[in-house]
Structures are given as C-alpha cells and as structure tokens.
Design an enzyme around this catalytic site. Structure first.
Site, PDB file in Angstrom:
ATOM      1  N   GLU A 236       0.826  -1.213   0.000  1.00 53.61           N
ATOM      2  CA  GLU A 236       0.000   0.000   0.000  1.00 53.61           C
ATOM      3  C   GLU A 236       0.864   1.269   0.000  1.00 53.61           C
ATOM      4  O   GLU A 236       0.355   2.356   0.266  1.00 53.61           O
ATOM      5  CB  GLU A 236      -0.952  -0.023   1.190  1.00 53.61           C
ATOM      6  CG  GLU A 236      -1.886  -1.232   1.123  1.00 53.61           C
ATOM      7  CD  GLU A 236      -3.079  -1.126   2.047  1.00 53.61           C
ATOM      8  OE1 GLU A 236      -4.138  -0.702   1.584  1.00 53.61           O
ATOM      9  OE2 GLU A 236      -2.933  -1.465   3.230  1.00 53.61           O
TER      10      GLU A 236
ATOM     11  N   HIS B 141      -1.942   3.874   8.569  1.00 58.48           N
ATOM     12  CA  HIS B 141      -3.088   3.363   7.798  1.00 58.48           C
ATOM     13  C   HIS B 141      -3.532   2.059   8.444  1.00 58.48           C
ATOM     14  O   HIS B 141      -2.724   1.135   8.607  1.00 58.48           O
ATOM     15  CB  HIS B 141      -2.683   3.132   6.344  1.00 58.48           C
ATOM     16  CG  HIS B 141      -3.671   2.297   5.581  1.00 58.48           C
ATOM     17  ND1 HIS B 141      -5.017   2.576   5.556  1.00 58.48           N
ATOM     18  CD2 HIS B 141      -3.505   1.176   4.831  1.00 58.48           C
ATOM     19  CE1 HIS B 141      -5.644   1.654   4.820  1.00 58.48           C
ATOM     20  NE2 HIS B 141      -4.742   0.803   4.374  1.00 58.48           N
TER      21      HIS B 141
ATOM     22  N   HIS C 153      -6.719  -1.089   9.121  1.00 61.93           N
ATOM     23  CA  HIS C 153      -7.973  -1.769   8.788  1.00 61.93           C
ATOM     24  C   HIS C 153      -8.655  -2.110  10.115  1.00 61.93           C
ATOM     25  O   HIS C 153      -9.087  -3.245  10.318  1.00 61.93           O
ATOM     26  CB  HIS C 153      -7.715  -3.056   8.012  1.00 61.93           C
ATOM     27  CG  HIS C 153      -6.981  -2.885   6.722  1.00 61.93           C
ATOM     28  ND1 HIS C 153      -6.572  -3.954   5.957  1.00 61.93           N
ATOM     29  CD2 HIS C 153      -6.581  -1.779   6.059  1.00 61.93           C
ATOM     30  CE1 HIS C 153      -5.949  -3.512   4.868  1.00 61.93           C
ATOM     31  NE2 HIS C 153      -5.930  -2.193   4.916  1.00 61.93           N
TER      32      HIS C 153
ATOM     33  N   TYR D 235     -14.317  15.888  21.649  1.00 60.12           N
ATOM     34  CA  TYR D 235     -13.029  15.390  21.152  1.00 60.12           C
ATOM     35  C   TYR D 235     -13.069  15.095  19.660  1.00 60.12           C
ATOM     36  O   TYR D 235     -12.099  15.295  18.931  1.00 60.12           O
ATOM     37  CB  TYR D 235     -12.606  14.131  21.920  1.00 60.12           C
ATOM     38  CG  TYR D 235     -11.696  14.482  23.060  1.00 60.12           C
ATOM     39  CD1 TYR D 235     -10.357  14.786  22.823  1.00 60.12           C
ATOM     40  CD2 TYR D 235     -12.181  14.572  24.358  1.00 60.12           C
ATOM     41  CE1 TYR D 235      -9.527  15.147  23.857  1.00 60.12           C
ATOM     42  CE2 TYR D 235     -11.356  14.931  25.401  1.00 60.12           C
ATOM     43  CZ  TYR D 235     -10.029  15.218  25.146  1.00 60.12           C
ATOM     44  OH  TYR D 235      -9.202  15.583  26.171  1.00 60.12           O
TER      45      TYR D 235
ATOM     46  N   HIS E 131     -12.651  -0.007   3.305  1.00 58.74           N
ATOM     47  CA  HIS E 131     -11.240  -0.326   3.451  1.00 58.74           C
ATOM     48  C   HIS E 131     -10.688   0.008   4.845  1.00 58.74           C
ATOM     49  O   HIS E 131     -10.331  -0.896   5.590  1.00 58.74           O
ATOM     50  CB  HIS E 131     -10.469   0.425   2.342  1.00 58.74           C
ATOM     51  CG  HIS E 131      -9.029   0.110   2.257  1.00 58.74           C
ATOM     52  ND1 HIS E 131      -8.290   0.360   1.123  1.00 58.74           N
ATOM     53  CD2 HIS E 131      -8.161  -0.393   3.166  1.00 58.74           C
ATOM     54  CE1 HIS E 131      -7.042   0.005   1.325  1.00 58.74           C
ATOM     55  NE2 HIS E 131      -6.933  -0.455   2.559  1.00 58.74           N
TER      56      HIS E 131
END
Ligand code: ZN
Length: 201
Positions: free
Chosen positions: A64, A83, A85, A110, A150
């Site tokens: 990725e 990144h 999942h 927040y 994703h």
C-alpha cells in the site's frame, strides 16, 4: 515505528498482517514491510525508499506504499502516516449512506477537536494507482481520511500524533455505530463553533 506497530497491534487495531506505517526521513521514507504483522516488527524489518519511491534498504515495503506517498505529496508538513484496517473504522467505511464530507456526526467535543475534517475517499483497489490518485486529491483537504470499504489513513507532523488520531478515529467510529439506530443528540452548530474556536490547530 517498531514501538508504534506494537502499540497498535496490542490494542487490536491491526488484525492479521493489516495496517502499515510510514515516516518521512529527509528525502527518503521508512515504511513497514509487506506481509508482517505490525506487532512483530523489529528494526531490520523496516523498508527504506528513496525520493523516487524505489526500495533502497530492507525488505519490500507494504504493497500500500502508493497511498502513503500520495498523502505526502499532498501534505508537505506530514512526517508520519498510519493506515489501519481497524474494525470499527472499516465498518463505518462500509455504510452506504455516509456523507463523504462529514461521515461522523459531531457527537463529542473530542471528535470535533481531532476529527473535524474527516473525509471519505471513494473505493478503489488497494495498492492501485486509482486509489493513490483519489487519496492524493482528498488529502489536499484533510490529513484524516476514511477509505470506503477499506479503513483509515491519518497523516500528522509526528508518528505519535498520527497514532493517537488513528485511535481516536477508531473509537469515534465505534461510538457512532453503537448509537446508530437510536435517537442521538449531536452537538449543535453553536457548540461545534465554540470548540473549533478554542481548539482548532
Ligand atoms: Zn489498507
């Protein structure tokens, strides 16, 4: 990077061998490798890419990596990207009725402070040029992205901050899904404006 990977894995935010991290180091990048769980990283597993994104040391980088490089191209102040999942961010990213410009209602202060600019990137194949192009466009508007079907992408000036915001995004997605289907009372426009006024970085 090794410590951040273990931290994220220990919190259950990097299932299987998913999730990847990168750091900008001058004109090169350090990235987590392909196929190794974030919780089982050590320094020799970190890949280094040159300014043209060619691997120059260590194992092959995450598949990725184009999405990381796309974010760096759009955000010159970003020095680290996480990144994930992670379960709730992925679940949120699969909803068909998400507002692409405001996928989370402002339920808590927040959320407004840390995730106010969360944007959705339309689905494209992981690792593809199409996804990198879509991410590059959206990253010009925000350092915090939800990739449809994703997961999450967070860019920040430091790795610690990227990790913290990624965790907060996961928890905000969890809260939004926990209250889904129940009557909720999001913060009103005046309350949101007050928080933005005081805390906007
Ligand atoms: Zn991914």
């Amino acid at each position: 990077m090794v410590g951040a990977g273990r931290w994220l894995a220990a919190r259950g935010l990097a299932p299987g061998s998913s999730g990847n991290i990168s750091i900008r180091d001058g004109t090169t990048w350090l990235m987590t490798p392909t196929g190794r769980p974030l919780g089982r990283l050590s320094a020799e597993h970190v890949a280094r890419l040159d300014a043209s994104a060619n691997p120059i040391a260590g194992p092959a980088p995450t598949k990725e990596h184009p999405l990381h490089l796309a974010v760096y191209q759009s955000r010159p102040t970003a020095a680290a990207i996480v990144h994930l999942h992670s379960t709730y961010a992925v679940a949120l990213s699969c909803l068909s009725d998400l507002d692409p410009d405001r996928p989370l209602p402002p339920l808590t202060p927040y959320q407004v402070m840390r995730l106010d600019r969360l944007l959705v990137v339309p689905y494209a194949m992981p690792g593809s040029r199409e996804l990198a192009d879509a991410v590059r466009t959206r990253a010009q508007e925000s350092p915090v992205l939800l990739l449809a079907n994703h997961g999450s992408v967070v860019a920040a000036p430091t790795l610690d901050e990227a990790v913290a915001v990624a965790e907060e995004l996961e928890e905000a997605a969890r809260v939004a899904l926990l209250v889904a289907g129940r009557p909720t009372r999001p913060l009103d426009a005046g309350q949101v404006a007050e928080i933005r006024e005081r805390f906007r970085s």
